[in-house]
Design a protein around this motif. Structure first.
Motif, PDB file in Angstrom:
ATOM      1  N   THR A 128      37.388 103.845  62.210  1.00 52.41           N
ATOM      2  CA  THR A 128      37.213 104.981  61.537  1.00 52.41           C
ATOM      3  C   THR A 128      38.753 105.438  61.035  1.00 52.41           C
ATOM      4  OG1 THR A 128      37.545 106.237  63.585  1.00 52.41           O
ATOM      5  CG2 THR A 128      35.426 105.694  63.268  1.00 52.41           C
ATOM      6  N   PRO A 129      38.514 106.648  60.571  1.00 53.81           N
ATOM      7  CA  PRO A 129      39.870 107.282  59.765  1.00 53.81           C
ATOM      8  C   PRO A 129      40.779 107.407  61.177  1.00 53.81           C
ATOM      9  CG  PRO A 129      38.277 108.189  58.478  1.00 53.81           C
ATOM     10  CD  PRO A 129      37.527 107.426  59.601  1.00 53.81           C
ATOM     11  N   VAL A 130      40.322 107.741  62.300  1.00 54.03           N
ATOM     12  CA  VAL A 130      41.043 107.735  63.629  1.00 54.03           C
ATOM     13  C   VAL A 130      41.585 106.758  64.186  1.00 54.03           C
ATOM     14  CG1 VAL A 130      41.200 109.199  65.855  1.00 54.03           C
ATOM     15  CG2 VAL A 130      39.816 109.991  63.843  1.00 54.03           C
ATOM     16  N   GLY A 131      41.225 105.540  63.744  1.00 58.00           N
ATOM     17  CA  GLY A 131      41.435 104.123  64.037  1.00 58.00           C
ATOM     18  C   GLY A 131      40.662 103.529  65.152  1.00 58.00           C
ATOM     19  N   ARG A 132      39.333 104.196  65.182  1.00 59.67           N
ATOM     20  CA  ARG A 132      38.454 103.729  66.412  1.00 59.67           C
ATOM     21  C   ARG A 132      37.644 102.627  66.058  1.00 59.67           C
ATOM     22  NH1 ARG A 132      38.537 109.734  68.285  1.00 59.67           N
ATOM     23  NH2 ARG A 132      40.339 109.765  69.870  1.00 59.67           N
ATOM     24  N   THR A 133      37.332 101.665  66.924  1.00 59.54           N
ATOM     25  CA  THR A 133      36.217 100.507  66.544  1.00 59.54           C
ATOM     26  C   THR A 133      35.003 101.143  67.152  1.00 59.54           C
ATOM     27  OG1 THR A 133      36.805  99.384  68.471  1.00 59.54           O
ATOM     28  CG2 THR A 133      38.085  98.659  66.539  1.00 59.54           C
ATOM     29  N   ALA A 134      33.991 100.126  67.131  1.00 58.79           N
ATOM     30  CA  ALA A 134      32.502 100.718  67.683  1.00 58.79           C
ATOM     31  C   ALA A 134      32.705 100.452  69.180  1.00 58.79           C
ATOM     32  CB  ALA A 134      31.355  99.564  67.173  1.00 58.79           C
ATOM     33  N   LEU A 135      33.848  99.520  69.554  1.00 54.98           N
ATOM     34  CA  LEU A 135      33.779  99.313  71.071  1.00 54.98           C
ATOM     35  C   LEU A 135      34.581 100.508  71.844  1.00 54.98           C
ATOM     36  CD1 LEU A 135      33.665  97.191  73.387  1.00 54.98           C
ATOM     37  CD2 LEU A 135      35.885  96.508  72.685  1.00 54.98           C
ATOM     38  N   HIS A 136      35.366 101.455  71.048  1.00 56.90           N
ATOM     39  CA  HIS A 136      35.682 102.577  71.696  1.00 56.90           C
ATOM     40  C   HIS A 136      34.573 103.648  71.731  1.00 56.90           C
ATOM     41  CE1 HIS A 136      39.729 101.784  69.661  1.00 56.90           C
ATOM     42  NE2 HIS A 136      40.133 102.443  70.707  1.00 56.90           N
ATOM     43  N   VAL A 137      33.845 103.891  71.087  1.00 52.48           N
ATOM     44  CA  VAL A 137      32.553 104.642  71.420  1.00 52.48           C
ATOM     45  C   VAL A 137      31.651 104.034  72.557  1.00 52.48           C
ATOM     46  CG1 VAL A 137      32.624 106.373  69.411  1.00 52.48           C
ATOM     47  CG2 VAL A 137      31.388 104.150  69.318  1.00 52.48           C
ATOM     48  N   ALA A 138      31.424 102.762  72.408  1.00 54.05           N
ATOM     49  CA  ALA A 138      30.504 102.297  73.519  1.00 54.05           C
ATOM     50  C   ALA A 138      31.022 102.205  74.892  1.00 54.05           C
ATOM     51  CB  ALA A 138      30.065 100.680  73.105  1.00 54.05           C
ATOM     52  N   ALA A 139      32.445 102.193  74.862  1.00 50.61           N
ATOM     53  CA  ALA A 139      33.344 102.376  75.875  1.00 50.61           C
ATOM     54  C   ALA A 139      33.340 103.943  76.424  1.00 50.61           C
ATOM     55  CB  ALA A 139      34.781 101.978  75.984  1.00 50.61           C
ATOM     56  N   ALA A 140      33.466 104.786  75.604  1.00 44.63           N
ATOM     57  CA  ALA A 140      33.688 106.093  75.809  1.00 44.63           C
ATOM     58  C   ALA A 140      32.240 106.376  76.540  1.00 44.63           C
ATOM     59  CB  ALA A 140      33.802 107.036  74.512  1.00 44.63           C
ATOM     60  N   MET A 141      31.145 105.782  76.263  1.00 41.74           N
ATOM     61  CA  MET A 141      29.824 106.397  76.696  1.00 41.74           C
ATOM     62  C   MET A 141      29.268 105.321  77.967  1.00 41.74           C
ATOM     63  SD  MET A 141      29.332 109.167  75.246  1.00 41.74           S
ATOM     64  CE  MET A 141      27.872 109.587  75.784  1.00 41.74           C
ATOM     65  N   GLY A 142      30.038 104.370  78.083  1.00 42.73           N
ATOM     66  CA  GLY A 142      29.725 103.284  79.277  1.00 42.73           C
ATOM     67  C   GLY A 142      28.450 102.555  78.842  1.00 42.73           C
ATOM     68  N   ARG A 143      28.325 102.135  77.660  1.00 41.95           N
ATOM     69  CA  ARG A 143      27.265 101.465  77.099  1.00 41.95           C
ATOM     70  C   ARG A 143      27.385  99.939  77.267  1.00 41.95           C
ATOM     71  NH1 ARG A 143      23.657 105.641  76.972  1.00 41.95           N
ATOM     72  NH2 ARG A 143      24.400 107.195  75.351  1.00 41.95           N
ATOM     73  N   LEU A 144      27.093  99.342  78.637  1.00 43.60           N
ATOM     74  CA  LEU A 144      27.544  98.059  78.970  1.00 43.60           C
ATOM     75  C   LEU A 144      26.852  96.982  78.171  1.00 43.60           C
ATOM     76  CD1 LEU A 144      27.416  98.545  82.836  1.00 43.60           C
ATOM     77  CD2 LEU A 144      29.617  98.652  81.452  1.00 43.60           C
ATOM     78  N   TYR A 145      25.675  97.166  77.924  1.00 46.61           N
ATOM     79  CA  TYR A 145      25.163  96.094  76.866  1.00 46.61           C
ATOM     80  C   TYR A 145      25.442  95.996  75.748  1.00 46.61           C
ATOM     81  CZ  TYR A 145      21.756  95.726  80.747  1.00 46.61           C
ATOM     82  OH  TYR A 145      20.851  95.395  82.049  1.00 46.61           O
ATOM     83  N   CYS A 146      25.863  97.106  74.985  1.00 46.91           N
ATOM     84  CA  CYS A 146      26.474  97.105  73.652  1.00 46.91           C
ATOM     85  C   CYS A 146      27.970  96.603  73.846  1.00 46.91           C
ATOM     86  CB  CYS A 146      26.380  98.512  73.170  1.00 46.91           C
ATOM     87  SG  CYS A 146      24.806  99.167  72.804  1.00 46.91           S
ATOM     88  N   ILE A 147      28.681  97.038  74.772  1.00 50.19           N
ATOM     89  CA  ILE A 147      29.948  96.414  75.277  1.00 50.19           C
ATOM     90  C   ILE A 147      29.793  94.964  74.864  1.00 50.19           C
ATOM     91  CG2 ILE A 147      31.841  96.269  76.763  1.00 50.19           C
ATOM     92  CD1 ILE A 147      31.151  99.217  77.611  1.00 50.19           C
ATOM     93  N   ASP A 148      29.013  94.331  75.709  1.00 47.48           N
ATOM     94  CA  ASP A 148      28.898  92.961  76.037  1.00 47.48           C
ATOM     95  C   ASP A 148      28.633  92.094  74.480  1.00 47.48           C
ATOM     96  OD1 ASP A 148      29.402  93.038  78.625  1.00 47.48           O
ATOM     97  OD2 ASP A 148      27.270  92.736  79.108  1.00 47.48           O
TER      98      ASP A 148
END
Length: 246
Positions: free
Chosen positions: A197-217
Motif C-alpha cells: 500500500t502507499p504506507v508500505g504494507r503488504t498483505a502479511l502486515h494486515v494478516a499479522a495485525a489481526m492474527g489470521r494464522l491460516y492466511c499468514i501460512d
C-alpha cells in the motif's frame, strides 16, 4: 393563576426576572479547562458501507488525519488511499489537519467511506465478504471481462498494472478479514504478496495485525516475508507484537 403556595410577582419583579433570564441565555457556557481535557483519548470509526466499528485508542490533539488513516490501514484493513474520513458536517478531512483543529470529542465517531470510483468500492466490499466467485468477476485476473469507463482507455501494460493493483487490494482486504479461500484464489491467480500500500504494507502486515494464522501460512508459502518493513519501520512481526496478536 400563580402556582399554589406562591405569591404573585409584581411588574417590577417580573421585568427583573425576564431580564435576568435573558442575560443567562446570552452568557456563554464556561469552557472546560485545558488541564481537564484528556491528553490521550479514544475515537471510534464507522465504515459507512457496512456499519463495522473500529476503535482508535491512542489519539492526541496533535494527531493528524493522515496518522489516523495509517492506523486504520491496519485496524480496518482498508488501504490508506481508499479511505475518506468525515466528522460531523465538516466534509472530507484533509490529511495534514489535526484532531485539535477539528475539535474532536473524546469517544466521538468518525465516518469512513470507501473510494467508489472505477469499481474500487465494489471490489472492496466483495473482498470483505470473502466471496471468491464474486471477486473473480471484478477485474483481478488478466483474462477477466470486467471493465470500467477508466480501464477501457488503458493500453496493454497499464491495463496489466490496473489488474495487478486490483488483485493486491482484494488480497489485502481478504487477508485482514481472514477469508482463507479468497486469499488462496487470489494468490493462485497471480496476486502479489510482495505488493504494498502507499504506507508500505503488504498483505502479511494486515494478516499479522489481526492474527489470521491460516492466511499468514498461505502468504508465507507464496513468498511473503515477516521482516519486510513499512514506511513507519514496522515489520509484520512488529505489528503483531504491538497489537498483542501473538
Amino acid at each position: 393563576m400563580p402556582a399554589r403556595g406562591s405569591l404573585p410577582l409584581s411588574k417590577t419583579r417580573r421585568r427583573a426576572f425576564r431580564l435576568g433570564l435573558q442575560s443567562w441565555r446570552q452568557t456563554p457556557l464556561p469552557k472546560t479547562p485545558s488541564s481537564l481535557v484528556p491528553k490521550t483519548f479514544s475515537l471510534r470509526v464507522r465504515l459507512e458501507e457496512t456499519g463495522d466499528m473500529y476503535r482508535l485508542p491512542s489519539c492526541h490533539a496533535d494527531t493528524t488525519v493522515r496518522e489516523l488513516k495509517e492506523e486504520l490501514d491496519l485496524i480496518a484493513g482498508i488501504p490508506f488511499h481508499f479511505q475518506r474520513l468525515l466528522y460531523l458536517d465538516q466534509g472530507i478531512l484533509m490529511d495534514d489537519s489535526t484532531l485539535g483543529f477539528h475539535d474532536f470529542v473524546p469517544g466521538g465517531i468518525i465516518s469512513m467511506c470507501l473510494w467508489h470510483q472505477d469499481g474500487w468500492q465494489e471490489l472492496a466490499l466483495a473482498a470483505m465478504e470473502g466471496d471468491a466467485s464474486k471477486i473473480s468477476c471484478l477485474g483481478v485476473t488478466e483474462d477477466s471481462l470486467y471493465r470500467t469507463a477508466h480501464s477501457l482507455h488503458l493500453k496493454a501494460e497499464k491495463f496489466k498494472t490496473w489488474i495487478a493493483d486490483r488483485a493486491f487490494v482484494a488480497l489485502y482486504i481478504a487477508s485482514h478479514r481472514g477469508h482463507v479461500e479468497a486469499v488462496r484464489f487470489l494468490l493462485e491467480n497471480g496476486a502479489s504478496c510482495l505488493a504494498k500500500t502507499p504506507v508500505g504494507r503488504t498483505a502479511l502486515h494486515v494478516a499479522a495485525a489481526m492474527g489470521r494464522l491460516y492466511c499468514i501460512d498461505l502468504l508465507l508459502e507464496h513468498g511473503a516475508s515477516f521482516f519486510e518493513k513499512d514506511l513507519k519501520g514496522e515489520s509484520p512481526l512488529d505489528v503483531a507484537r504491538r497489537l498483542k496478536r501473538f
